[in-house]
Write a protein that holds these residues in place. Structure first.
Motif, short mmCIF file in Angstrom:
data_model
loop_
_atom_site.label_atom_id
_atom_site.label_comp_id
_atom_site.label_asym_id
_atom_site.label_seq_id
_atom_site.Cartn_x
_atom_site.Cartn_y
_atom_site.Cartn_z
N THR A 1 10.82 32.40 33.51
CA THR A 1 12.00 32.29 34.37
C THR A 1 12.84 31.14 33.86
O THR A 1 12.36 30.01 33.80
N CYS A 2 14.07 31.42 33.48
CA CYS A 2 14.92 30.40 32.86
C CYS A 2 15.28 29.31 33.87
O CYS A 2 15.75 29.60 34.97
N ARG A 3 15.03 28.06 33.47
CA ARG A 3 15.31 26.96 34.38
C ARG A 3 16.83 26.71 34.48
O ARG A 3 17.31 26.14 35.44
N ASP A 4 17.57 27.16 33.48
CA ASP A 4 19.01 26.87 33.47
C ASP A 4 19.84 27.95 34.14
O ASP A 4 20.76 27.66 34.88
N CYS A 5 19.52 29.24 33.88
CA CYS A 5 20.37 30.29 34.48
C CYS A 5 19.60 31.17 35.46
O CYS A 5 20.18 32.03 36.11
N GLY A 6 18.28 30.97 35.59
CA GLY A 6 17.51 31.71 36.59
C GLY A 6 17.09 33.10 36.15
O GLY A 6 16.42 33.82 36.90
N ALA B 1 13.37 31.94 23.58
CA ALA B 1 14.60 31.44 24.22
C ALA B 1 15.08 32.45 25.25
O ALA B 1 14.76 33.64 25.17
N CYS B 2 15.87 31.96 26.21
CA CYS B 2 16.40 32.83 27.26
C CYS B 2 17.37 33.85 26.66
O CYS B 2 18.23 33.50 25.85
N GLN B 3 17.21 35.10 27.06
CA GLN B 3 18.06 36.14 26.48
C GLN B 3 19.51 36.03 26.92
O GLN B 3 20.40 36.57 26.29
N GLN B 4 19.76 35.30 28.03
CA GLN B 4 21.14 35.20 28.52
C GLN B 4 21.83 33.94 28.03
O GLN B 4 22.97 33.99 27.60
N CYS B 5 21.13 32.79 28.12
CA CYS B 5 21.82 31.53 27.83
C CYS B 5 21.17 30.76 26.68
O CYS B 5 21.59 29.65 26.38
N LEU B 6 20.13 31.35 26.05
CA LEU B 6 19.44 30.74 24.91
C LEU B 6 18.72 29.43 25.23
O LEU B 6 18.29 28.71 24.35
N SER B 7 18.56 29.14 26.53
CA SER B 7 17.83 27.94 26.91
C SER B 7 16.37 28.09 26.49
O SER B 7 15.82 29.19 26.46
N GLU B 8 15.73 26.96 26.12
CA GLU B 8 14.31 27.01 25.76
C GLU B 8 13.42 26.56 26.92
O GLU B 8 12.21 26.48 26.78
ZN ZN Z 1 18.88 31.27 30.80
#
Ligand code: ZN
Length: 417
Positions: free
Chosen positions: A47-52, A61-68
Motif C-alpha cells: 500500500t503506497c504511503r504517498d498516494c494510497g 515502486a508504486c505503479q501510480q506515483c513511483l514511490s518506493e
Molecule cells: Zn503511490
C-alpha cells in the motif's frame, strides 16, 4: 458444492509411489512480503504511503506515483469474480498431474484485479468472493478465491487441499500423550477427522492421568516412544514411518531455571536432550521416509509440526535454559523446513506463550489453555500456515519483537518478567 471427502482406498502396494513435484517457485524479491504474511495466514498487499494505491502484483515502486515507500498492509480480500476458466492443459509438471484446474480473475474492492486459484464453491462471473493468501507446496504465496460465505465441507475441495495440510483422513503421530497439551492436541485431531493417531508415551510402564481416556478413543494407538533414546525412535520409525502423514512433535522437558538458580548442567541437558536432540533424532529417522511420500495420493505425507515456545525468540531468564533449548529447536526446525520443502511437506512452528501447565504455576496469567494450543495446531494445519503464535501473550511479544528485538530482550529480562 464440494463433495465431502471419503476415506481413501487402501494403497495398492504394487503401484509405484508418485514422486513429489512442486509448483513453479519463481517469484520476485518484492513478492516476499506476500509470502511472509501468508506464512502466518494473513493476506497483505503493498500500500503506497504517498498516494494510497493498493497494488498487485508486488513491485519495487508504486505503479501510480513511483514511490518506493510501500509497506505491506493486511487486506479484507473481498471482491467480484470477473471471469473464470478451467485449465485443461499445462506445461508445468505439478499442474499437469492435477488438471483440470480452476482459475479466476477477481476485482478486489481495495483496488487491483488479481488472478487467483478458484475454490469449487465460488459461483460464476459476477459472484462475490473473498480472496486469501496461502502457501503452495513450494512455500510461495498464492492467492485463492473462496466463496463469500462458508459452505459445508469447503475444506475438502481437492484444489484447496493442495495448499493445506488438513488432518481429515490422515494418520498423525503425536510424540507425547502424557501432558494435558498432548491430550488436548489428540482430542482436537480426533474432532478434525484424523484417521489414526499414534500417541507416544516415554514411560510405557506408567499409567499417567488421562491414559484411560486415550486408550478408549478408537482412533488412538498408544506406543512407547522416548525421544532421548535413538533405538526407541528408530523402532517407531520402522513400525509406522511409512504411514505417518503428519507429525506433531510436542514432547518437551521444561524446568523453570536460569543460570544461577540451579548448579550443574543436568536439568539443562535433560531439556536439550528432548527439546533439541529429540527433534533431531526424530527428524533423522522419519523425515526421509515422509519425504518419499510427499505426493502419495489424496492423503500424502503433508506436515511436520513443532511445538516450540515464544521464548525461542528472546530468552526469558527465569526459564533461561528452557528458552535456550527452544531457540536451538527453532534453528533446527528451519533446517528441517528447508529439507522438507522439495517434497512439498510443510514444517509448522508453533510459538505459544506460557501454557497453563505444572511448569508455569508461578507464571502470572494470562496463560494459554492446552485446548487453545491444540486448536491453534489444527487450525494451522487446515490453513496451511508455517508460523503460529497462539494466545495473547505470544501475540503481544511477537509484536514487540517485530518492532524491536532488543526492546523485547530487555523487557523479558526485567525483574518480575
Ligand atoms: Zn503511490
Amino acid at each position: 458444492m464440494v463433495q465431502p471427502l471419503t476415506r481413501p482406498p487402501r494403497k495398492n502396494p504394487i503401484l509405484r509411489t508418485r514422486l513429489p513435484t512442486l509448483p513453479p517457485p519463481g517469484r520476485s524479491r518484492a513478492a516476499l512480503g506476500l509470502t511472509a504474511a501468508a506464512a502466518e495466514g494473513r493476506f497483505a498487499l503493498q500500500t503506497c504511503r504517498d498516494c494510497g494505491c493498493v497494488q498487485y502484483p508486488p513491485r519495487e515502486a508504486c505503479q501510480q506515483c513511483l514511490s518506493e515507500r510501500l509497506p505491506w498492509r493486511d487486506q479484507p480480500g473481498g471482491g467480484e469474480l470477473l471471469a473464470q476458466t478451467n485449465l485443461a492443459h499445462s506445461n508445468d509438471l505439478f499442474f499437469r498431474e492435477r488438471l483440470p484446474w480452476r482459475l479466476g480473475l477477481v476485482h478486489l474492492d481495495c483496488g487491483p484485479p488479481v488472478v487467483a486459484h478458484l475454490h469449487a464453491d465460488c459461483g460464476g462471473a459476477g459472484a462475490r468472493v473473498r480472496v486469501g493468501a496461502r502457501l503452495d507446496r513450494a512455500g510461495q504465496a498464492v492467492l485463492i478465491a473462496f466463496p463469500e460465505q462458508d459452505t459445508p465441507d469447503m475444506a475438502d475441495d481437492i484444489q484447496l487441499r493442495e495448499f493445506t495440510c488438513d488432518p481429515r483422513f490422515r494418520k498423525v503421530l503425536v510424540t507425547d500423550g502424557k501432558t494435558a497439551a498432548g491430550q488436548a492436541i489428540v482430542a482436537a485431531l480426533v474432532a478434525a477427522g484424523a484417521d489414526l493417531i499414534w500417541v507416544g508415551h516415554s514411560e510405557p510402564w506408567k499409567r499417567f492421568a488421562g491414559f484411560d481416556a486415550l486408550e478408549r478413543t478408537p482412533q488412538v494407538a498408544l506406543l512407547p516412544l522416548d525421544l532421548t533414546d535413538a533405538k526407541s525412535v528408530r523402532e517407531i520409525s520402522a513400525e509406522i514411518g511409512g504411514r505417518v502423514d503428519i507429525v506433531v512433535n510436542n514432547a518437551e522437558v521444561h524446568r523453570p531455571y536460569g543460570i544461577s538458580t540451579r548448579p550443574g548442567t543436568e536439568a539443562a541437558r535433560a531439556e536439550m536432550d528432548v527439546n533439541y536432540f529429540g527433534l533431531l533424532r526424530l527428524a533423522q529417522e522419519l523425515a526421509p521416509v515422509m519425504r518419499a511420500r510427499g505426493a502419495d495420493g489424496q492423503s500424502s505425507a503433508t506436515a511436520w509440526v513443532n511445538v516450540l515456545s515464544i521464548y525461542a525468540l528472546a530468552n526469558f531468564p527465569p526459564h533461561g535454559t528452557f528458552s535456550a533449548s527452544k531457540a536451538a529447536a527453532l534453528s533446527l526446525s528451519q533446517c528441517l523446513r528447508a529439507e522438507m520443502r522439495p517434497a512439498g511437506i510443510r514444517v509448522v512452528n508453533v510459538f505459544p506463550g506460557p501454557v497453563d501447565d505444572e511448569w508455569n504455576q508461578l507464571t502470572p496469567p494470562p496463560k494459554l489453555a492446552p485446548a487453545a494450543l491444540a486448536r491453534a495446531v489444527v487450525e494451522a494445519l487446515r490453513d496451511g500456515v508455517e508460523d503460529v503464535y497462539p494466545g495473547d501473550v505470544a501475540q503481544e511479544w511477537l509484536a514487540r519483537w517485530r518492532d524491536n528485538p532488543k526492546a523485547l530482550e530487555r523487557e523479558l529480562a526485567a525483574p518480575g518478567g
